[in-house]
Design a protein around this motif. Structure first.
Motif, short mmCIF file in Angstrom:
data_model
loop_
_atom_site.label_atom_id
_atom_site.label_comp_id
_atom_site.label_asym_id
_atom_site.label_seq_id
_atom_site.Cartn_x
_atom_site.Cartn_y
_atom_site.Cartn_z
N VAL A 190 -10.06 -23.46 -10.58
CA VAL A 190 -9.22 -24.66 -10.60
C VAL A 190 -9.78 -25.62 -11.64
CG1 VAL A 190 -8.53 -24.46 -8.18
CG2 VAL A 190 -10.59 -25.73 -8.76
N GLU A 191 -8.92 -26.46 -12.19
CA GLU A 191 -9.40 -27.46 -13.15
C GLU A 191 -10.00 -28.65 -12.42
OE1 GLU A 191 -6.81 -28.41 -16.38
OE2 GLU A 191 -6.34 -26.31 -16.74
N THR A 192 -9.40 -29.01 -11.28
CA THR A 192 -9.94 -30.10 -10.47
C THR A 192 -10.13 -29.59 -9.04
OG1 THR A 192 -7.73 -30.91 -9.92
CG2 THR A 192 -8.78 -31.88 -11.84
N LEU A 216 -9.38 -21.71 -18.72
CA LEU A 216 -9.25 -20.25 -18.82
C LEU A 216 -10.52 -19.58 -19.33
CD1 LEU A 216 -7.38 -17.82 -18.53
CD2 LEU A 216 -6.54 -18.28 -20.84
N TYR A 217 -11.24 -20.22 -20.26
CA TYR A 217 -12.37 -19.57 -20.91
C TYR A 217 -13.73 -20.18 -20.61
CZ TYR A 217 -8.53 -17.56 -23.49
OH TYR A 217 -7.37 -16.91 -23.81
N SER A 218 -13.77 -21.28 -19.88
CA SER A 218 -15.04 -21.95 -19.61
C SER A 218 -15.03 -22.44 -18.16
CB SER A 218 -15.23 -23.12 -20.57
OG SER A 218 -16.42 -23.81 -20.25
N GLN A 219 -15.77 -21.73 -17.31
CA GLN A 219 -15.80 -22.08 -15.89
C GLN A 219 -17.25 -22.07 -15.40
OE1 GLN A 219 -13.43 -19.08 -13.98
NE2 GLN A 219 -11.64 -19.50 -15.27
N LYS A 220 -17.51 -22.92 -14.43
CA LYS A 220 -18.80 -22.97 -13.75
C LYS A 220 -18.55 -22.76 -12.26
CE LYS A 220 -21.74 -24.47 -16.97
NZ LYS A 220 -22.99 -23.81 -17.31
N VAL A 276 -19.01 -18.52 -15.06
CA VAL A 276 -18.21 -17.44 -14.47
C VAL A 276 -16.84 -17.40 -15.13
CG1 VAL A 276 -19.33 -17.51 -12.20
CG2 VAL A 276 -17.35 -18.97 -12.63
N ILE A 277 -16.12 -16.33 -14.90
CA ILE A 277 -14.72 -16.24 -15.29
C ILE A 277 -13.96 -15.66 -14.11
CG2 ILE A 277 -13.01 -15.12 -16.78
CD1 ILE A 277 -14.49 -17.25 -18.26
N PHE A 278 -13.14 -16.49 -13.49
CA PHE A 278 -12.26 -16.09 -12.40
C PHE A 278 -10.82 -16.23 -12.88
CE2 PHE A 278 -16.03 -16.64 -9.98
CZ PHE A 278 -15.85 -16.18 -8.70
N VAL A 279 -9.93 -15.53 -12.23
CA VAL A 279 -8.51 -15.74 -12.50
C VAL A 279 -8.21 -17.20 -12.14
CG1 VAL A 279 -7.77 -14.99 -10.20
CG2 VAL A 279 -6.19 -14.84 -12.10
N ARG A 280 -7.32 -17.82 -12.90
CA ARG A 280 -6.98 -19.23 -12.64
C ARG A 280 -5.89 -19.34 -11.60
NH1 ARG A 280 -5.57 -22.31 -17.65
NH2 ARG A 280 -5.41 -23.97 -16.15
N LYS A 281 -5.87 -20.47 -10.91
CA LYS A 281 -4.82 -20.74 -9.94
C LYS A 281 -3.48 -20.72 -10.66
CE LYS A 281 -3.05 -24.25 -6.78
NZ LYS A 281 -1.69 -23.90 -7.08
#
Length: 98
Positions: free
Chosen positions: A41-43, A65-69, A89-94
């Motif tokens: 999620v972004e938020t 999409l390309y930068s997640q923690k 990490v890289i998870f599928v986005r909501k």
């Protein structure tokens, strides 16, 4: 359905299933001691924070999409929440309805 068969066969009455948008949590069964979110999620969803019990922990991937923690969130009190930033990490986005 494979999952439902397994729940019926192995559950001791402590497994419940809800098919819905997890962004909103499951208010009827809150509060939760642990919440694990499996899409980025972004938020951080406010409903999930509100449904976390005091001393409860949520693990959630946050970012684009390309930068997640991977974040660990601990609800300290009704008004205080502690955020810990973890690994990349890289998870599928909501899913975003258009």
């Amino acid at each position: 359905n494979f999952a439902l068969e397994r729940i019926k066969k192995y559950s001791r009455g402590n497994v419940f299933l809800k098919i819905d948008d997890g962004f909103y949590g499951w208010e009827e069964n809150a509060p939760f001691d642990r919440i694990i979110v499996s899409c980025a999620v972004e938020t951080i969803p406010q409903p999930l924070l509100e449904q976390l019990s005091i001393n409860g922990i949520m693990v959630i991937p946050q970012g684009d999409l390309y930068s997640q923690k991977l974040k660990k969130i601990i609800r300290i009190s009704q008004t205080e929440t502690k955020y810990e930033e973890g690994i990349d990490v890289i998870f599928v986005r909501k899913y975003q309805a258009r």
